[in-house]
Design a protein around this motif. Sequence first.
Motif, PDB file in Angstrom:
ATOM      1  N   ASP A 121       0.778 -45.290 -32.973  1.00 29.10           N
ATOM      2  CA  ASP A 121      -0.149 -44.156 -33.054  1.00 29.10           C
ATOM      3  C   ASP A 121      -1.584 -44.607 -32.801  1.00 29.10           C
ATOM      4  O   ASP A 121      -2.328 -43.952 -32.074  1.00 29.10           O
ATOM      5  N   TYR A 122      -1.953 -45.732 -33.390  1.00 25.25           N
ATOM      6  CA  TYR A 122      -3.305 -46.277 -33.230  1.00 25.25           C
ATOM      7  C   TYR A 122      -3.572 -46.591 -31.754  1.00 25.25           C
ATOM      8  O   TYR A 122      -4.609 -46.217 -31.204  1.00 25.25           O
ATOM      9  N   ALA A 123      -2.642 -47.267 -31.121  1.00 28.79           N
ATOM     10  CA  ALA A 123      -2.824 -47.654 -29.717  1.00 28.79           C
ATOM     11  C   ALA A 123      -2.965 -46.435 -28.812  1.00 28.79           C
ATOM     12  O   ALA A 123      -3.843 -46.389 -27.955  1.00 28.79           O
ATOM     13  N   ILE A 124      -2.133 -45.443 -29.034  1.00 28.39           N
ATOM     14  CA  ILE A 124      -2.180 -44.238 -28.204  1.00 28.39           C
ATOM     15  C   ILE A 124      -3.469 -43.472 -28.441  1.00 28.39           C
ATOM     16  O   ILE A 124      -4.106 -42.995 -27.496  1.00 28.39           O
ATOM     17  N   GLU A 125      -3.897 -43.372 -29.696  1.00 24.50           N
ATOM     18  CA  GLU A 125      -5.148 -42.676 -30.009  1.00 24.50           C
ATOM     19  C   GLU A 125      -6.349 -43.380 -29.376  1.00 24.50           C
ATOM     20  O   GLU A 125      -7.186 -42.748 -28.728  1.00 24.50           O
ATOM     21  N   ILE A 126      -6.439 -44.689 -29.542  1.00 27.23           N
ATOM     22  CA  ILE A 126      -7.566 -45.441 -28.998  1.00 27.23           C
ATOM     23  C   ILE A 126      -7.530 -45.437 -27.469  1.00 27.23           C
ATOM     24  O   ILE A 126      -8.563 -45.294 -26.813  1.00 27.23           O
ATOM     25  N   ALA A 127      -6.350 -45.565 -26.896  1.00 27.89           N
ATOM     26  CA  ALA A 127      -6.230 -45.532 -25.441  1.00 27.89           C
ATOM     27  C   ALA A 127      -6.722 -44.195 -24.897  1.00 27.89           C
ATOM     28  O   ALA A 127      -7.418 -44.144 -23.880  1.00 27.89           O
ATOM     29  N   GLY A 128      -6.397 -43.118 -25.577  1.00 30.85           N
ATOM     30  CA  GLY A 128      -6.879 -41.802 -25.164  1.00 30.85           C
ATOM     31  C   GLY A 128      -8.390 -41.707 -25.241  1.00 30.85           C
ATOM     32  O   GLY A 128      -9.040 -41.154 -24.360  1.00 30.85           O
ATOM     33  N   GLN A 129      -8.979 -42.274 -26.287  1.00 34.32           N
ATOM     34  CA  GLN A 129     -10.437 -42.267 -26.432  1.00 34.32           C
ATOM     35  C   GLN A 129     -11.094 -43.087 -25.322  1.00 34.32           C
ATOM     36  O   GLN A 129     -12.116 -42.694 -24.776  1.00 34.32           O
ATOM     37  N   LEU A 130     -10.506 -44.228 -24.985  1.00 34.67           N
ATOM     38  CA  LEU A 130     -11.061 -45.064 -23.917  1.00 34.67           C
ATOM     39  C   LEU A 130     -11.034 -44.322 -22.591  1.00 34.67           C
ATOM     40  O   LEU A 130     -11.992 -44.370 -21.825  1.00 34.67           O
ATOM     41  N   ASN A 131      -9.944 -43.624 -22.318  1.00 32.86           N
ATOM     42  CA  ASN A 131      -9.832 -42.903 -21.053  1.00 32.86           C
ATOM     43  C   ASN A 131     -10.790 -41.718 -20.993  1.00 32.86           C
ATOM     44  O   ASN A 131     -11.352 -41.431 -19.945  1.00 32.86           O
TER      45      ASN A 131
END
Length: 69
Positions: free
Chosen positions: A51-61
Amino acid sequence: MSEIEKAVNHIALIIGIIKRFGYTAVLEQQFESNLNTIMNHTGLCRDKATDYAIEIAGQLNIQGKGCVA
């Protein structure tokens, strides 16, 4: 860039490749490796680390800082 940031960025790239071209076992292995890095550095369980990785990846994009497949 920290190990966690690198792992999250790699996961974002892997997810983008899977969405665009489809699943492969090699991509799954890379995803798992990066997920393990996040788990080892944060102490999060597998589900929370995902969940953390997907959330942060979305923020980066959204911010235009993530990798683009």
